[in-house]
Each structure stands twice: as C-alpha cells, then as structure tokens.
Design a protein around this motif. Structure first.
Motif, PDB file in Angstrom:
ATOM      1  N   GLU A  27     -59.216  37.609 -62.504  1.00 23.44           N
ATOM      2  CA  GLU A  27     -59.241  38.799 -63.351  1.00 23.44           C
ATOM      3  C   GLU A  27     -60.432  38.813 -64.303  1.00 23.44           C
ATOM      4  O   GLU A  27     -60.734  39.824 -64.914  1.00 23.44           O
ATOM      5  CB  GLU A  27     -57.937  38.929 -64.160  1.00 23.44           C
ATOM      6  CG  GLU A  27     -57.581  37.724 -64.992  1.00 23.44           C
ATOM      7  CD  GLU A  27     -56.615  36.785 -64.265  1.00 23.44           C
ATOM      8  OE1 GLU A  27     -55.864  36.071 -64.948  1.00 23.44           O
ATOM      9  OE2 GLU A  27     -56.612  36.795 -63.023  1.00 23.44           O
ATOM     10  N   ASN A  28     -61.120  37.678 -64.469  1.00 22.59           N
ATOM     11  CA  ASN A  28     -62.280  37.636 -65.346  1.00 22.59           C
ATOM     12  C   ASN A  28     -63.530  38.215 -64.694  1.00 22.59           C
ATOM     13  O   ASN A  28     -64.541  38.405 -65.359  1.00 22.59           O
ATOM     14  CB  ASN A  28     -62.579  36.191 -65.771  1.00 22.59           C
ATOM     15  CG  ASN A  28     -61.725  35.749 -66.940  1.00 22.59           C
ATOM     16  OD1 ASN A  28     -61.169  36.583 -67.645  1.00 22.59           O
ATOM     17  ND2 ASN A  28     -61.615  34.446 -67.119  1.00 22.59           N
ATOM     18  N   SER A  29     -63.481  38.466 -63.382  1.00 26.37           N
ATOM     19  CA  SER A  29     -64.704  38.851 -62.676  1.00 26.37           C
ATOM     20  C   SER A  29     -65.302  40.137 -63.243  1.00 26.37           C
ATOM     21  O   SER A  29     -66.505  40.238 -63.432  1.00 26.37           O
ATOM     22  CB  SER A  29     -64.432  39.012 -61.186  1.00 26.37           C
ATOM     23  OG  SER A  29     -63.484  40.036 -60.965  1.00 26.37           O
ATOM     24  N   LEU A  34     -69.406  42.927 -66.531  1.00 26.59           N
ATOM     25  CA  LEU A  34     -69.718  43.770 -67.682  1.00 26.59           C
ATOM     26  C   LEU A  34     -70.611  43.042 -68.672  1.00 26.59           C
ATOM     27  O   LEU A  34     -71.568  43.605 -69.202  1.00 26.59           O
ATOM     28  CB  LEU A  34     -68.429  44.222 -68.371  1.00 26.59           C
ATOM     29  CG  LEU A  34     -67.664  45.357 -67.694  1.00 26.59           C
ATOM     30  CD1 LEU A  34     -66.294  45.517 -68.334  1.00 26.59           C
ATOM     31  CD2 LEU A  34     -68.453  46.658 -67.790  1.00 26.59           C
ATOM     32  N   PHE A  35     -70.289  41.771 -68.937  1.00 20.87           N
ATOM     33  CA  PHE A  35     -71.099  41.012 -69.879  1.00 20.87           C
ATOM     34  C   PHE A  35     -72.533  40.907 -69.374  1.00 20.87           C
ATOM     35  O   PHE A  35     -73.488  41.124 -70.128  1.00 20.87           O
ATOM     36  CB  PHE A  35     -70.524  39.612 -70.105  1.00 20.87           C
ATOM     37  CG  PHE A  35     -71.239  38.859 -71.201  1.00 20.87           C
ATOM     38  CD1 PHE A  35     -70.737  38.861 -72.489  1.00 20.87           C
ATOM     39  CD2 PHE A  35     -72.422  38.172 -70.949  1.00 20.87           C
ATOM     40  CE1 PHE A  35     -71.406  38.192 -73.509  1.00 20.87           C
ATOM     41  CE2 PHE A  35     -73.100  37.513 -71.956  1.00 20.87           C
ATOM     42  CZ  PHE A  35     -72.585  37.517 -73.243  1.00 20.87           C
ATOM     43  N   ALA A  36     -72.701  40.564 -68.092  1.00 17.43           N
ATOM     44  CA  ALA A  36     -74.046  40.426 -67.532  1.00 17.43           C
ATOM     45  C   ALA A  36     -74.815  41.732 -67.636  1.00 17.43           C
ATOM     46  O   ALA A  36     -76.001  41.746 -67.982  1.00 17.43           O
ATOM     47  CB  ALA A  36     -73.959  39.980 -66.077  1.00 17.43           C
ATOM     48  N   THR A  94     -61.608  44.379 -74.605  1.00 24.08           N
ATOM     49  CA  THR A  94     -60.695  43.233 -74.735  1.00 24.08           C
ATOM     50  C   THR A  94     -61.048  42.154 -73.716  1.00 24.08           C
ATOM     51  O   THR A  94     -61.057  40.953 -74.031  1.00 24.08           O
ATOM     52  CB  THR A  94     -59.237  43.682 -74.544  1.00 24.08           C
ATOM     53  OG1 THR A  94     -58.902  44.611 -75.582  1.00 24.08           O
ATOM     54  CG2 THR A  94     -58.287  42.495 -74.609  1.00 24.08           C
ATOM     55  N   GLY A  95     -61.352  42.563 -72.485  1.00 29.20           N
ATOM     56  CA  GLY A  95     -61.712  41.598 -71.452  1.00 29.20           C
ATOM     57  C   GLY A  95     -62.948  40.798 -71.814  1.00 29.20           C
ATOM     58  O   GLY A  95     -62.993  39.571 -71.610  1.00 29.20           O
TER      59      GLY A  95
END
Length: 516
Positions: A27-29, A34-36, A94-95
């Motif tokens: 689920e972190n993918s 998004l972060f990248a 939130t993620g």
C-alpha cells in the motif's frame, strides 16, 4: 516534446520503485510514487534530503502524523515548500506523512545500464536543425539563461527561459521534466547547451531552434555538470546514488562511470556525493569535488581509461568551486573548515588555503583585476548558531592571502563581476532578506544596498556589462533587471521561482570578472 515530458513524469515513480529496495508494504507504493513526483526534487528522491531537509523515519520518526499532514497541506510561507491543499487529496497527504514517519532511507541503484536505457532522443537527425538562430539576436553571447524551477518542483512550469540580454525580451523557453538547476554551454560550438535538473536528468539543448534534442537520466538529484573545453565530453553527478558519469557531448551516450567513495580526513572510508564538477582550459581535465570524502579527483580525459588522480585531505564538507584566471587552479569551498582551498591542475595537489567567513559558498566565484592584482571574492553563506559574522572574503588570487573580509548585511551565496563595472555584486540570501549589495572594487567597501523585492539570488552581468540580472526568488517570483551604471531597475519579468542565471559568454571568459 511536451508529450514525451508528460510521459516521463508519469513513469518516474514507477522507475524509482523498480530501483528502490523497499521493505514497505504494497500500500506504500502510491505514496512512494507521489513523493518521488511531488517532493523528490527538493527533498531527495530517496528522502535523504537535498535542497529541503531529509524526510524519513530517522529524521521524522517521532513526528506526529497530524503535524506532518499540516505541513504538507498548508506549506511554509516564504519558502519553496508549497501548499498542497487542493492538489493532493487528504488520503494522499496522509499516505506521504506515514511514509516519512515509518520508512527508512531506501537503497537506490542506478548503474551504467540504467543510464544508457534512460536516453531519450527527441531530434534523431540534428543535421535537420536550422543553421542559425530562429529568433532575432545580433550576438549569441547576449543570451541569458534563467532557471524557472516552478513553485511545485514537480514538472509544472519547470523550464529554462532564454533572454536577449540587449533588449531583455524572451527569445525561447524549453520545458524540462523537473526543477532545472544548472546550465553549462558548449565551449566550442555556440549552438549547444546542457541543462541539469534536480530530478537528475541531463538535457542537450539546441540554442538555434530553442528545443531539447535528447536527454538522459544520470541518477536522481544532484546539480553538478561540466563540459570539457575540447567539447567532446560532458560530466554530471548524482546525489542518489553517489556517482558521476562522463558522457559523449554529441550523443549523451555514457562512456565512463565512477562510484564516489574515499577516505576522509578522519580516516574513514565513506561514500560521497559530488557537489561540483569543474572543467578547465588549462588542460583536458574534469575535477570532481567529493563532499563527504574531503577529496578532489582530477580526471585526465586524454588518457585511454580517464586516469584519476585523487587529491586527498582537501577540506571537510567540500562544496562549489571556480577557476583562477588562467585556469591552472581550482578554488573550492570547505564548509566545515571555513576556508577556500586552491587545487593545482598541473601539480595535482593543494597549493593554497584562504581563511574565509562562516561556511563559504562561492557559487560561480569571481576574480577581478585591480591595479595589476587579481582579487578573488568568496561569498560566505554563514548559517548556523556558531556564525557571528557575515562577510565576503577578498583575497589575492595568486598568493591566496586574505586582503580583507568585507562585512555584509547577511549571508551571501553568489558573486557577480564584469571588467567594465566598478562593482562586485553579491546576493543576500539569509532569512527574509531580499537585497543585493555592491562592493567597490578599489575600496573593497559596500557602497550600495538594493532591495529587489524578493528573495535575492544569483546576480549575473550581461556579456557587455551594461545590465545585471537577479532572481527575486520564491517570495518575489520575478526576474529583476538592473542598469549596471545607474543601479536602477529597468524591467521586472514574472518568473515562477526563478533560480540560477547563466550568461552565454561563460565558457569564453572562463572566470567571472574578465573579458573573453
């Protein structure tokens, strides 16, 4: 070109995910993607920090999720940290916050094969390009390149703007995939330039048609770039992973790959980022500055396998550098030791040390001639609790003796000079400052302070010395153009988060402050 860049932005998260060795749950993918895409250009693609601070479990593991959510949602006014409310959903915010708190810095691999496979060709037949500029310009030396980072640093409004420095009109704009950081011009063919983004992609730019002809991903994050003075090679570094690659300047095909590690002054073997790469007309060399290993590597491009001489114990936490007038020495800043260090290309050793102010950050450096004497100017970013003074260090660029430490109203990052101007200009970058200061070459005194109406960065004289271009950064969002004689503003141009400014005559003058 636009479709290619859009596709590149969509794929970057997937590319990074395939390279990261993550133990995170599936689920972190999406959060990694998004972060990248949204955060990596400032905080590092591996969340270890870059222009912005590190964001991982080691740095923020004890932060409440709600506090990070608020920072991401509302941003930090007066900085490059934007407000993501309305651009990201609450679930996405939130993620990202949970990713930062729970996940360590991932291992990242990007090897020679990855670099080769990342090459994108936009113009296959470069002989089809126009044989002269398609825009009105009398002298290509008048071109001024302005990096437009874009406030969100995620590909939107990320481009380089080209101005005609004689009439200050925009003659071209080239979109890139991420925040553009630094640009270098081809020293023997005026039509080409090379641009490095904070996403790690290197572009070859045609200045006649104002378009990118090809690009390649050298790694993730890291601004260092240089073009050899014979025009055959371009070198660029990566902060993620710790590497430098030398590429063919025509094709961008990689020809040599370096993993950066070495023994630092304390005797520890460490991996290191390259905070600078410098080419010189003195010889066919690249000099690679290893920030953490306290070394400078001199690469001889005339040897079959690009032989490397490692100059050790140069200084702790090495940063940017510039050339002496003849190109025989490279002068590099040591953040921790508060000094400038002269490394000689011929002797391949340290030949001088200049005590400087707090945390010297010399930018592109500047040397001027005053009464037959070459005087160097080292700016000092001067941050941290231990800094009790902000100065510009004036030194003899031949003997490396300090002439004077000139008090300024704040920390400085980049000096600008021109032989036809009586002033050396420095930007004041500390806190909320929005000023530049003018230092008289003869008296070595600050004679004028000028508020430009936005966070001041990267002053640059036009090739003829008649104007000064300054970025009024993320507070002003303007390019400010100043008459170098009257010291009055002649034009303001809206630019979203303007950054570095690079005049086309840089390779010819070799050292800022002299004529070609």
């Amino acid at each position: 070109m636009g479709n290619i860049l859009h596709k590149s932005r969509l794929l970057i998260g997937a590319v990074l995910l395939s390279q990261f060795s993550l133990v995170a749950a599936q689920e972190n993918s999406t959060s990694e993607e998004l972060f990248a895409d949204k955060c990596g250009a400032c905080h590092g693609m591996n969340r270890a920090g870059y222009i912005g601070p590190a964001l991982n479990s080691s740095s923020h593991g004890n932060f409440p999720v709600a506090a990070l959510e608020a920072l991401i949602t509302y941003g930090i006014p007066g900085t490059l940290m934007p407000r993501w409310e309305g651009r990201l959903s609450k679930e996405e915010i939130t993620g990202i916050a949970e990713l930062i708190i729970n996940e360590p810095v991932p291992d990242v691999s990007w090897d020679m094969a990855d670099i080769k496979n990342s090459l994108e060709v936009y113009v296959a037949d470069e002989t089809s390009l126009p044989d002269a500029p398609v825009y009105p310009v009398e002298n290509l030396a008048a071109l001024m390149a302005v990096m437009e980072r874009g406030y969100y640093s995620d590909g939107e409004n990320a481009r380089v703007l080209f101005f005609n420095g004689q009439n200050h009109e925009i003659v071209g704009a080239i979109d890139v995939d991420k925040a553009p950081h630094i640009l270098d011009y081809h020293p023997t063919d005026e039509r080409w330039a090379y641009l490095k983004t904070d996403g790690g992609r290197l572009y070859k730019l045609d200045l006649y048609s104002m378009q990118a002809t090809r690009s390649i991903r050298a790694g993730f994050t890291g601004p260092s770039i240089a073009v050899s003075y014979d025009g055959k090679y371009v070198a660029t570094g990566s902060f993620v992973p710790y590497t430098v690659v030398i590429l063919d300047a025509d094709t961008l095909e990689p020809v040599k790959y370096f993993e950066l590690k070495g023994e630092n002054i304390e005797g520890e073997m460490v991996d290191s980022v390259s905070t600078g790469i410098t080419a010189t007309p003195y010889g066919n060399y690249f000099a690679i500055t290893l920030k953490h290993a306290d070394q400078v590597w001199i690469v001889d491009l005339d040897t079959p396998d690009f032989a490397v001489t490692r100059v050790k114990n140069v200084g702790r936490d090495l940063h940017d550098s510039f050339l002496s007038r003849d190109g025989k020495q490279m002068i590099v800043a040591s953040y921790v030791d508060d000094k400038l260090v002269a490394v000689d290309y011929e002797q391949k050793k340290v030949v001088g040390n200049v005590p400087a102010g707090c945390q010297p950050h010399v930018g592109s450096g500047a040397i001027v001639e005053v009464n037959g004497r070459d005087i160097g100017f080292g700016t000092n970013i001067g941050r941290g609790a231990g800094c009790d003074k902000t100065v510009v260090t004036a030194f003899d660029a031949q003997t490396f003796e300090v002439i004077k430490q000139i008090p300024t109203i704040g920390a400085t990052e980049s000096p600008a000079a021109h032989p036809d101007s009586p002033y050396v200009v420095v930007d004041i970058v500390s806190g909320e400052d929005s000023a530049i200061q003018f230092i008289d070459k003869n008296s070595l005194e600050v004679v004028k302070t000028m508020d430009i109406g936005g966070h001041a960065y990267f002053p640059e004289f036009t090739h003829d010395g008649k104007y000064i271009y300054v970025s009024a950064g993320y507070q002003g969002n303007e390019l400010v153009i100043i008459d170098a004689e009257t010291l009055s503003v002649v034009k303001r141009v809206p630019v979203e988060s303007p950054a570095g400014i690079f005049g086309h005559n840089r390779p010819k003058i070799k050292t800022i402050g002299f004529k070609s």
